[in-house]
Design a protein around this motif. Structure first.
Motif, PDB file in Angstrom:
ATOM      1  N   LYS A  87      -8.124  15.570   1.121  1.00  0.00           N
ATOM      2  CA  LYS A  87      -6.680  15.332   1.222  1.00  0.00           C
ATOM      3  C   LYS A  87      -6.179  14.619  -0.028  1.00  0.00           C
ATOM      4  CE  LYS A  87      -7.035  14.737   6.241  1.00  0.00           C
ATOM      5  NZ  LYS A  87      -6.837  13.803   7.356  1.00  0.00           N
ATOM      6  N   GLN A  88      -4.973  14.916  -0.418  1.00  0.00           N
ATOM      7  CA  GLN A  88      -4.352  14.264  -1.561  1.00  0.00           C
ATOM      8  C   GLN A  88      -3.720  12.938  -1.166  1.00  0.00           C
ATOM      9  OE1 GLN A  88      -4.583  15.354  -4.720  1.00  0.00           O
ATOM     10  NE2 GLN A  88      -5.918  16.955  -3.903  1.00  0.00           N
ATOM     11  N   GLU A  89      -3.242  12.853   0.067  1.00  0.00           N
ATOM     12  CA  GLU A  89      -2.530  11.658   0.495  1.00  0.00           C
ATOM     13  C   GLU A  89      -3.514  10.588   0.967  1.00  0.00           C
ATOM     14  OE1 GLU A  89       1.459  10.719   3.065  1.00  0.00           O
ATOM     15  OE2 GLU A  89       0.067  12.228   3.810  1.00  0.00           O
ATOM     16  N   ILE A  90      -3.342   9.385   0.456  1.00  0.00           N
ATOM     17  CA  ILE A  90      -4.175   8.268   0.862  1.00  0.00           C
ATOM     18  C   ILE A  90      -3.602   7.685   2.142  1.00  0.00           C
ATOM     19  CG2 ILE A  90      -5.030   5.983   0.225  1.00  0.00           C
ATOM     20  CD1 ILE A  90      -6.205   8.236  -1.446  1.00  0.00           C
ATOM     21  N   ARG A  91      -4.442   7.614   3.184  1.00  0.00           N
ATOM     22  CA  ARG A  91      -3.963   7.131   4.462  1.00  0.00           C
ATOM     23  C   ARG A  91      -5.074   6.364   5.173  1.00  0.00           C
ATOM     24  NH1 ARG A  91      -1.518  10.378   7.818  1.00  0.00           N
ATOM     25  NH2 ARG A  91      -0.851  11.918   6.277  1.00  0.00           N
ATOM     26  N   GLY A  92      -4.664   5.607   6.182  1.00  0.00           N
ATOM     27  CA  GLY A  92      -5.631   4.889   6.992  1.00  0.00           C
ATOM     28  C   GLY A  92      -5.655   3.401   6.690  1.00  0.00           C
ATOM     29  N   ARG A  93      -6.479   2.667   7.458  1.00  0.00           N
ATOM     30  CA  ARG A  93      -6.534   1.217   7.377  1.00  0.00           C
ATOM     31  C   ARG A  93      -7.760   0.747   6.604  1.00  0.00           C
ATOM     32  NH1 ARG A  93      -7.689  -3.192  12.133  1.00  0.00           N
ATOM     33  NH2 ARG A  93      -9.653  -2.048  12.116  1.00  0.00           N
ATOM     34  N   LEU A  94      -7.564  -0.298   5.792  1.00  0.00           N
ATOM     35  CA  LEU A  94      -8.658  -0.992   5.111  1.00  0.00           C
ATOM     36  C   LEU A  94      -8.623  -2.459   5.508  1.00  0.00           C
ATOM     37  CD1 LEU A  94      -8.611   0.354   1.426  1.00  0.00           C
ATOM     38  CD2 LEU A  94     -10.440   0.669   3.107  1.00  0.00           C
ATOM     39  N   ARG A  95      -9.749  -2.987   5.937  1.00  0.00           N
ATOM     40  CA  ARG A  95      -9.866  -4.422   6.230  1.00  0.00           C
ATOM     41  C   ARG A  95     -10.523  -5.096   5.025  1.00  0.00           C
ATOM     42  NH1 ARG A  95     -12.475  -6.941  10.707  1.00  0.00           N
ATOM     43  NH2 ARG A  95     -10.803  -8.484  10.547  1.00  0.00           N
ATOM     44  N   CYS A 106      -3.725 -13.571  -7.278  1.00  0.00           N
ATOM     45  CA  CYS A 106      -4.176 -12.515  -8.194  1.00  0.00           C
ATOM     46  C   CYS A 106      -4.318 -11.144  -7.533  1.00  0.00           C
ATOM     47  CB  CYS A 106      -5.524 -12.911  -8.811  1.00  0.00           C
ATOM     48  SG  CYS A 106      -5.463 -14.410  -9.810  1.00  0.00           S
ATOM     49  N   ILE A 107      -4.775 -11.104  -6.289  1.00  0.00           N
ATOM     50  CA  ILE A 107      -5.043  -9.815  -5.642  1.00  0.00           C
ATOM     51  C   ILE A 107      -3.819  -9.249  -4.944  1.00  0.00           C
ATOM     52  CG2 ILE A 107      -6.508  -8.590  -4.007  1.00  0.00           C
ATOM     53  CD1 ILE A 107      -8.001  -9.608  -6.423  1.00  0.00           C
ATOM     54  N   MET A 108      -3.099 -10.086  -4.205  1.00  0.00           N
ATOM     55  CA  MET A 108      -1.989  -9.586  -3.401  1.00  0.00           C
ATOM     56  C   MET A 108      -0.895  -8.869  -4.207  1.00  0.00           C
ATOM     57  SD  MET A 108      -2.468  -9.550  -0.268  1.00  0.00           S
ATOM     58  CE  MET A 108      -0.808  -8.985   0.102  1.00  0.00           C
ATOM     59  N   PRO A 109      -0.528  -9.336  -5.412  1.00  0.00           N
ATOM     60  CA  PRO A 109       0.467  -8.566  -6.173  1.00  0.00           C
ATOM     61  C   PRO A 109       0.030  -7.132  -6.453  1.00  0.00           C
ATOM     62  CG  PRO A 109       0.240 -10.769  -7.087  1.00  0.00           C
ATOM     63  CD  PRO A 109      -0.857 -10.612  -6.085  1.00  0.00           C
ATOM     64  N   LEU A 110      -1.275  -6.937  -6.668  1.00  0.00           N
ATOM     65  CA  LEU A 110      -1.790  -5.591  -6.910  1.00  0.00           C
ATOM     66  C   LEU A 110      -1.768  -4.761  -5.628  1.00  0.00           C
ATOM     67  CD1 LEU A 110      -4.861  -6.480  -9.175  1.00  0.00           C
ATOM     68  CD2 LEU A 110      -2.494  -6.013  -9.851  1.00  0.00           C
ATOM     69  N   LEU A 111      -2.069  -5.390  -4.497  1.00  0.00           N
ATOM     70  CA  LEU A 111      -2.056  -4.667  -3.229  1.00  0.00           C
ATOM     71  C   LEU A 111      -0.636  -4.284  -2.825  1.00  0.00           C
ATOM     72  CD1 LEU A 111      -4.738  -6.525  -1.076  1.00  0.00           C
ATOM     73  CD2 LEU A 111      -5.007  -4.783  -2.845  1.00  0.00           C
ATOM     74  N   SER A 112       0.323  -5.137  -3.143  1.00  0.00           N
ATOM     75  CA  SER A 112       1.722  -4.817  -2.832  1.00  0.00           C
ATOM     76  C   SER A 112       2.157  -3.545  -3.561  1.00  0.00           C
ATOM     77  CB  SER A 112       2.621  -5.984  -3.225  1.00  0.00           C
ATOM     78  OG  SER A 112       2.289  -7.142  -2.475  1.00  0.00           O
ATOM     79  N   ASP A 113       1.739  -3.414  -4.813  1.00  0.00           N
ATOM     80  CA  ASP A 113       2.064  -2.199  -5.567  1.00  0.00           C
ATOM     81  C   ASP A 113       1.436  -0.969  -4.915  1.00  0.00           C
ATOM     82  OD1 ASP A 113       3.482  -3.689  -7.356  1.00  0.00           O
ATOM     83  OD2 ASP A 113       1.923  -3.736  -8.895  1.00  0.00           O
ATOM     84  N   LEU A 114       0.189  -1.107  -4.440  1.00  0.00           N
ATOM     85  CA  LEU A 114      -0.486   0.033  -3.804  1.00  0.00           C
ATOM     86  C   LEU A 114       0.237   0.463  -2.533  1.00  0.00           C
ATOM     87  CD1 LEU A 114      -4.355  -0.483  -4.030  1.00  0.00           C
ATOM     88  CD2 LEU A 114      -2.975   1.329  -5.033  1.00  0.00           C
ATOM     89  N   LEU A 115       0.692  -0.495  -1.753  1.00  0.00           N
ATOM     90  CA  LEU A 115       1.392  -0.167  -0.514  1.00  0.00           C
ATOM     91  C   LEU A 115       2.689   0.597  -0.798  1.00  0.00           C
ATOM     92  CD1 LEU A 115       0.910  -3.440   1.561  1.00  0.00           C
ATOM     93  CD2 LEU A 115      -0.113  -1.207   2.007  1.00  0.00           C
ATOM     94  N   GLN A 117       3.166   2.570  -3.365  1.00  0.00           N
ATOM     95  CA  GLN A 117       2.814   3.889  -3.877  1.00  0.00           C
ATOM     96  C   GLN A 117       2.248   4.803  -2.802  1.00  0.00           C
ATOM     97  OE1 GLN A 117       0.109   3.068  -7.090  1.00  0.00           O
ATOM     98  NE2 GLN A 117       1.537   1.698  -8.113  1.00  0.00           N
ATOM     99  N   HIS A 118       1.654   4.220  -1.744  1.00  0.00           N
ATOM    100  CA  HIS A 118       0.984   5.027  -0.712  1.00  0.00           C
ATOM    101  C   HIS A 118       1.475   4.581   0.670  1.00  0.00           C
ATOM    102  CE1 HIS A 118      -1.758   6.641  -3.759  1.00  0.00           C
ATOM    103  NE2 HIS A 118      -1.829   5.412  -4.225  1.00  0.00           N
ATOM    104  N   PRO A 119       2.547   5.187   1.166  1.00  0.00           N
ATOM    105  CA  PRO A 119       3.168   4.763   2.427  1.00  0.00           C
ATOM    106  C   PRO A 119       2.256   4.891   3.645  1.00  0.00           C
ATOM    107  CG  PRO A 119       4.644   6.175   1.166  1.00  0.00           C
ATOM    108  CD  PRO A 119       3.315   6.243   0.497  1.00  0.00           C
TER     109      PRO A 119
END
Length: 299
Positions: A87-95, A106-115, A117-119
């Motif tokens: 699949k091209q679309e990134i989906r699902g949960r990561l713990r 340091c990490i959360m700003p990068l994760l916010s960008d990912l969220l 980009q990938h709804p």
């Protein structure tokens, strides 16, 4: 489906260490988890858990069944990963588990960008300085700093170095003088980071030798790095902190870096995840993104 539901509740309870923790993970009531496991025990004709008023632990039969369930779940997850990889679309949960201050800043700003980009991506983030057991606690990924123990069940990838620095406020240095060498640190008051009951010594690399360990006298010991930076900026003493944490304080003039000609220790920042034959695309995306974007933030 009812059989699978009972197995799911059983595995979660075994990994979480009890029915209440399993219920939280599954978004069910504790009673629902208990009933599902009771039905499973009735169907199998064995008792899977020792029960007390507060705790539940696996019986010998429960441990044997749990290991069989893990093998079956591993096959299911492998099949899911194979399907998801197409699949091209990134989906699902990561713990994800990460250190408190490092994770927030340091990490959360990068994760916010990912969220953004990938709804379809979901993140369940745990902030804790405790080193979690990824398999038992059900985490897909952990960010860890410092040396790592050798564990054949885990995969690791170094993503950055956290360079340390000694700093103090202009007011403190004006009153007590500026240390010119590592030996001078003993004559100053420090603010030490305390983990459990022990204060962390300051470490300085020495070429061809073991690092030099120094523990300056301290009236103030804290278990929170941000609070140490604030206390140093308020003139309570010297502090030994990651450069990224004090960057804004230094830029504003509230803190001054000292001993800048002395080699600085760098703590490695690593990603750690359970060893698996097939890596889900969501996990691969997270690992590659953090590896690419975190290192420049540490400079």
């Amino acid at each position: 489906m009812e059989r699978l539901g009972g197995i799911s509740a059983f595995v979660e309870a075994a990994e979480a260490g009890g029915f209440s923790a399993a219920a939280e993970r599954l978004n069910l009531s504790r009673s629902a988890v208990g009933k599902a496991i009771a039905k499973l025990e009735q169907r199998l004709g064995v008792r899977l858990f020792h029960r007390t008023t507060r705790t539940q632990s696996l019986t010998a039969e429960g441990q044997l069944f749990y290991e069989s369930c893990l093998r079956a779940l591993s096959e299911i997850r492998t099949g899911e990963a194979l399907l998801e990889s197409g699949k091209q679309e990134i989906r699902g949960r990561l713990r994800i588990s990460m250190p408190v201050v490092f994770g927030r800043q340091c990490i959360m700003p990068l994760l916010s960008d990912l969220l953004e980009q990938h709804p379809q991506l979901e993140l369940d983030v745990n902030f804790s300085d405790r080193r979690v057991d990824l398999v038992e606690d059900g985490f897909d990924l952990a960010i860890r700093t410092g040396p790592l123990p050798d564990d054949p069940g885990l995969m690791t990838r170094k993503i950055a170095d956290q360079k340390m620095t000694v700093c103090a406020s202009p007011a403190y240095l004006g009153k007590h003088g500026t240390p010119g060498s590592i030996d001078d640190l003993i004559g100053h008051q420090a603010i030490l980071y305390r983990r459990s009951s022990d204060a962390l010594s300051w470490s300085f690399p020495i070429r061809g030798m073991a690092p030099r360990q120094v523990t300056p006298p301290a009236r103030l010991k804290l278990d929170d790095l941000t609070s140490i930076a604030d206390a140093a900026a308020n003139g309570f003493g010297l502090a030994w902190l990651p450069c990224w944490l004090v960057r804004e304080h230094v830029a504003s003039g509230r803190l001054v870096r000292i001993l800048t000609d002395v080699p600085a220790l760098a703590f490695g920042a690593h990603l750690v995840w359970p060893r698996t034959q097939y890596m889900p695309p969501k996990l691969r995306l997270m690992i590659d993104t953090l590896a690419e974007r975190l290192a420049p933030m540490m400079a």
